[in-house]
Design a protein around this motif. Structure first.
Motif, PDB file in Angstrom:
ATOM      1  N   GLU A  41      -8.759   0.367  -0.991  1.00 47.65           N
ATOM      2  CA  GLU A  41      -9.773   0.259  -0.290  1.00 47.65           C
ATOM      3  C   GLU A  41     -10.563  -1.100  -0.827  1.00 47.65           C
ATOM      4  O   GLU A  41     -11.170  -1.907   0.056  1.00 47.65           O
ATOM      5  N   GLU A  72       0.731  -1.262   0.087  1.00 48.86           N
ATOM      6  CA  GLU A  72      -0.021   0.034  -0.144  1.00 48.86           C
ATOM      7  C   GLU A  72       0.878   1.313  -0.028  1.00 48.86           C
ATOM      8  O   GLU A  72       0.584   2.261  -0.794  1.00 48.86           O
ATOM      9  N   ARG A 106      -8.347  -4.088   0.220  1.00 48.51           N
ATOM     10  CA  ARG A 106      -8.833  -4.523   1.552  1.00 48.51           C
ATOM     11  C   ARG A 106      -9.932  -5.331   1.569  1.00 48.51           C
ATOM     12  O   ARG A 106     -10.058  -6.567   2.292  1.00 48.51           O
ATOM     13  N   ARG A 107     -11.029  -4.797   0.816  1.00 55.68           N
ATOM     14  CA  ARG A 107     -12.461  -5.565   1.060  1.00 55.68           C
ATOM     15  C   ARG A 107     -12.569  -6.956   0.167  1.00 55.68           C
ATOM     16  O   ARG A 107     -13.264  -7.670   0.648  1.00 55.68           O
TER      17      ARG A 107
END
Length: 222
Positions: A170, A128, A173-174
């Motif tokens: 995001e 990241e 991660r999801r």
């Protein structure tokens, strides 16, 4: 030290080249292998034929080689390319391997066989933070293919911004994909970086391959 750089035109190999220059290495050449198959295990396929424009923008000599793209045969093609680079004075090779043991180990084994040192400056970097750093430090790139459930496909063909990076993180991660795409979730094409003397402009078309696979094919570059 004189080195060659395995160069696909994507963000990782461009960063590796950037690292090598700023560490004081002398770049003998960039090496691009162009696979005949889209499912190459070792080499990037989408838009890799355009690395000559990137090499020209940076002022580096580029050697291109065709490769079968078949799992074991393409390693022989890589060996031939590295032998040529060594014959031209390279004593080491730099690659942008980030997380793939398969790529890193194969490059290391072949390099050791022919007497080249290996450098992988991106190895095991925090994914990241690496993505954030790229955009912050002036690397401009477009996503040229994506094949992951949950990926923001609307970003294909678009120059990636800070906000886009956060969107990718995001989603990663999801949905559980790699935010730096080292698992093959996506490929990139760099249009500008700190070593570029001029910025590349690209135009292209989107091609939907399946529900969770899309490609941005460059049709014009200058």
């Amino acid at each position: 030290m004189k080195i060659c750089v395995l160069y696909s035109g994507g963000k990782d190999s461009t960063y590796a080249l950037h690292w090598a220059v700023f560490k004081g290495f002398k770049i003998v050449c960039l090496i691009t292998l162009i696979p005949k198959r889209e499912d190459s295990w070792m080499f990037q396929y989408p838009n890799v034929i355009y690395t000559r424009y990137q090499a020209e923008a940076m002022g580096f000599r580029l050697l291109t080689f065709e490769t079968s793209g078949e799992k074991d045969k393409e390693l022989e093609d890589l060996k031939k390319a590295l032998v040529q680079a060594k014959n031209e004075g390279a004593v080491g090779i730099v690659s942008g391997a980030l997380l793939s043991d398969y790529q890193r180990l194969n490059i290391s084994i072949i390099a050791e066989e022919i007497g080249l040192k290996t450098y992988t400056p991106l190895w095991r970097k925090t994914q990241e933070e690496y993505m954030r750093w790229l955009v912050r430090e002036g690397f401009k790139f477009v996503i040229t293919s994506a094949s992951a459930y949950g990926f923001p496909f609307d970003l294909l063909g678009k120059e990636i911004t800070t906000e886009d990076v956060e969107k990718i993180i995001e989603r990663a991660r999801r949905y559980g994909f790699n935010p730096a795409f080292e698992g093959g979730e996506a490929e990139t094409f760099v249009t500008y970086a700190p070593l570029f003397k001029t910025q590349l402009k690209v135009k292209g078309r989107l091609r939907r391959i399946s529900e969770y696979e899309c490609r941005y094919e460059i049709t014009d570059i200058h």
